[in-house]
Motif scaffolding. Structure first.
Motif, PDB file in Angstrom:
ATOM      1  N   THR A   4       0.591  -1.132   0.449  1.00 47.29           N
ATOM      2  CA  THR A   4      -0.025   0.190  -0.047  1.00 47.29           C
ATOM      3  C   THR A   4       0.662   1.321  -0.032  1.00 47.29           C
ATOM      4  O   THR A   4       1.901   1.479   0.931  1.00 47.29           O
ATOM      5  CB  THR A   4      -0.938  -0.435   1.522  1.00 47.29           C
ATOM      6  OG1 THR A   4      -1.983  -1.091   1.260  1.00 47.29           O
ATOM      7  CG2 THR A   4      -2.117   1.406   1.150  1.00 47.29           C
ATOM      8  N   VAL A   5       0.416   2.734  -1.141  1.00 46.61           N
ATOM      9  CA  VAL A   5       1.710   3.100  -0.767  1.00 46.61           C
ATOM     10  C   VAL A   5       0.837   4.947  -0.316  1.00 46.61           C
ATOM     11  O   VAL A   5      -0.842   5.133  -0.724  1.00 46.61           O
ATOM     12  CB  VAL A   5       1.575   4.072  -2.617  1.00 46.61           C
ATOM     13  CG1 VAL A   5       2.726   5.167  -2.647  1.00 46.61           C
ATOM     14  CG2 VAL A   5       2.774   2.616  -3.364  1.00 46.61           C
ATOM     15  N   TYR A   6       1.276   5.179   0.451  1.00 42.27           N
ATOM     16  CA  TYR A   6       0.711   6.726   0.800  1.00 42.27           C
ATOM     17  C   TYR A   6       1.109   7.630   0.273  1.00 42.27           C
ATOM     18  O   TYR A   6       2.476   7.867   0.308  1.00 42.27           O
ATOM     19  CB  TYR A   6       0.240   6.687   2.032  1.00 42.27           C
ATOM     20  CG  TYR A   6      -0.334   5.417   3.063  1.00 42.27           C
ATOM     21  CD1 TYR A   6      -1.866   5.643   2.581  1.00 42.27           C
ATOM     22  CD2 TYR A   6       0.488   4.298   3.728  1.00 42.27           C
ATOM     23  CE1 TYR A   6      -2.521   4.324   3.678  1.00 42.27           C
ATOM     24  CE2 TYR A   6      -0.469   3.378   4.012  1.00 42.27           C
ATOM     25  CZ  TYR A   6      -2.154   2.723   4.031  1.00 42.27           C
ATOM     26  OH  TYR A   6      -2.733   2.255   4.475  1.00 42.27           O
ATOM     27  N   PHE A   7       0.825   8.990   0.054  1.00 43.07           N
ATOM     28  CA  PHE A   7       1.113   9.928   0.178  1.00 43.07           C
ATOM     29  C   PHE A   7       0.916  11.124   0.729  1.00 43.07           C
ATOM     30  O   PHE A   7      -0.584  11.220   0.756  1.00 43.07           O
ATOM     31  CB  PHE A   7       0.801  10.738  -1.954  1.00 43.07           C
ATOM     32  CG  PHE A   7       0.753   9.593  -2.456  1.00 43.07           C
ATOM     33  CD1 PHE A   7       2.249  10.006  -3.390  1.00 43.07           C
ATOM     34  CD2 PHE A   7       0.041   8.820  -2.883  1.00 43.07           C
ATOM     35  CE1 PHE A   7       2.501   9.001  -4.363  1.00 43.07           C
ATOM     36  CE2 PHE A   7      -0.056   7.920  -4.187  1.00 43.07           C
ATOM     37  CZ  PHE A   7       1.581   8.128  -5.024  1.00 43.07           C
ATOM     38  N   GLU A   8       1.870  11.576   1.313  1.00 39.71           N
ATOM     39  CA  GLU A   8       1.848  12.664   2.568  1.00 39.71           C
ATOM     40  C   GLU A   8       1.471  13.850   2.016  1.00 39.71           C
ATOM     41  O   GLU A   8       1.409  14.222   1.194  1.00 39.71           O
ATOM     42  CB  GLU A   8       2.646  12.378   3.964  1.00 39.71           C
ATOM     43  CG  GLU A   8       3.561  10.405   4.075  1.00 39.71           C
ATOM     44  CD  GLU A   8       4.773  10.947   4.789  1.00 39.71           C
ATOM     45  OE1 GLU A   8       4.871  11.491   4.566  1.00 39.71           O
ATOM     46  OE2 GLU A   8       5.101   9.928   5.644  1.00 39.71           O
ATOM     47  N   SER A  39      11.342  11.516  -9.690  1.00 41.18           N
ATOM     48  CA  SER A  39      10.430  11.355 -10.052  1.00 41.18           C
ATOM     49  C   SER A  39       9.364  10.341  -9.847  1.00 41.18           C
ATOM     50  O   SER A  39       9.679   9.257  -9.177  1.00 41.18           O
ATOM     51  CB  SER A  39      10.490  11.658 -12.177  1.00 41.18           C
ATOM     52  OG  SER A  39      11.655  10.190 -12.174  1.00 41.18           O
ATOM     53  N   VAL A  40       8.483  10.707  -9.727  1.00 43.03           N
ATOM     54  CA  VAL A  40       7.048   9.083  -9.836  1.00 43.03           C
ATOM     55  C   VAL A  40       7.028   8.637 -10.599  1.00 43.03           C
ATOM     56  O   VAL A  40       5.829   9.616 -11.720  1.00 43.03           O
ATOM     57  CB  VAL A  40       6.287   9.568  -9.081  1.00 43.03           C
ATOM     58  CG1 VAL A  40       5.125   8.455  -8.335  1.00 43.03           C
ATOM     59  CG2 VAL A  40       7.159  10.221  -7.690  1.00 43.03           C
ATOM     60  N   GLN A  41       6.923   7.370 -11.011  1.00 44.91           N
ATOM     61  CA  GLN A  41       5.777   7.055 -12.389  1.00 44.91           C
ATOM     62  C   GLN A  41       5.034   5.390 -11.740  1.00 44.91           C
ATOM     63  O   GLN A  41       5.250   4.816 -10.896  1.00 44.91           O
ATOM     64  CB  GLN A  41       6.610   6.411 -13.145  1.00 44.91           C
ATOM     65  CG  GLN A  41       6.614   6.321 -14.279  1.00 44.91           C
ATOM     66  CD  GLN A  41       6.997   4.832 -14.967  1.00 44.91           C
ATOM     67  OE1 GLN A  41       8.927   5.319 -15.768  1.00 44.91           O
ATOM     68  NE2 GLN A  41       6.858   4.882 -16.575  1.00 44.91           N
ATOM     69  N   LEU A  42       3.753   5.691 -12.209  1.00 46.31           N
ATOM     70  CA  LEU A  42       2.877   4.569 -11.782  1.00 46.31           C
ATOM     71  C   LEU A  42       3.205   3.346 -13.115  1.00 46.31           C
ATOM     72  O   LEU A  42       2.091   3.630 -14.580  1.00 46.31           O
ATOM     73  CB  LEU A  42       1.192   5.005 -11.720  1.00 46.31           C
ATOM     74  CG  LEU A  42       0.319   4.102 -11.594  1.00 46.31           C
ATOM     75  CD1 LEU A  42       0.830   3.134  -9.931  1.00 46.31           C
ATOM     76  CD2 LEU A  42      -1.234   4.526 -11.579  1.00 46.31           C
ATOM     77  N   VAL A  43       2.559   2.257 -12.402  1.00 44.59           N
ATOM     78  CA  VAL A  43       3.129   0.748 -13.816  1.00 44.59           C
ATOM     79  C   VAL A  43       2.284  -0.138 -13.496  1.00 44.59           C
ATOM     80  O   VAL A  43       2.165  -0.434 -12.249  1.00 44.59           O
ATOM     81  CB  VAL A  43       4.526   0.309 -13.722  1.00 44.59           C
ATOM     82  CG1 VAL A  43       4.875  -0.911 -14.784  1.00 44.59           C
ATOM     83  CG2 VAL A  43       5.498   1.669 -13.696  1.00 44.59           C
TER      84      VAL A  43
END
Length: 52
Positions: A4-8, A39-43
């Protein structure tokens, strides 16, 4: 295995590990500060490993 990824609010990322990833990494959370991000990339179409 789920992660699980949470963005603060401050722009950081908190990754909660579960299952084998948690055991292998010897930690429950990985926190990444915003100043360390380039950078952040969603795969979304990742393939499962052959041994899975």
């Amino acid at each position: 295995m789920t992660t699980t990824v949470y963005f603060e609010k401050n722009g950081g990322i908190d990754i909660e590990l579960r299952g084998a990833r948690k055991v292998l990494s010897l930690r429950k959370h990985i926190k990444i500060d915003p100043e360390n991000l380039e950078s952040v990339q969603l795969v979304s179409d990742m393939k499962k490993p052959k041994f899975y």
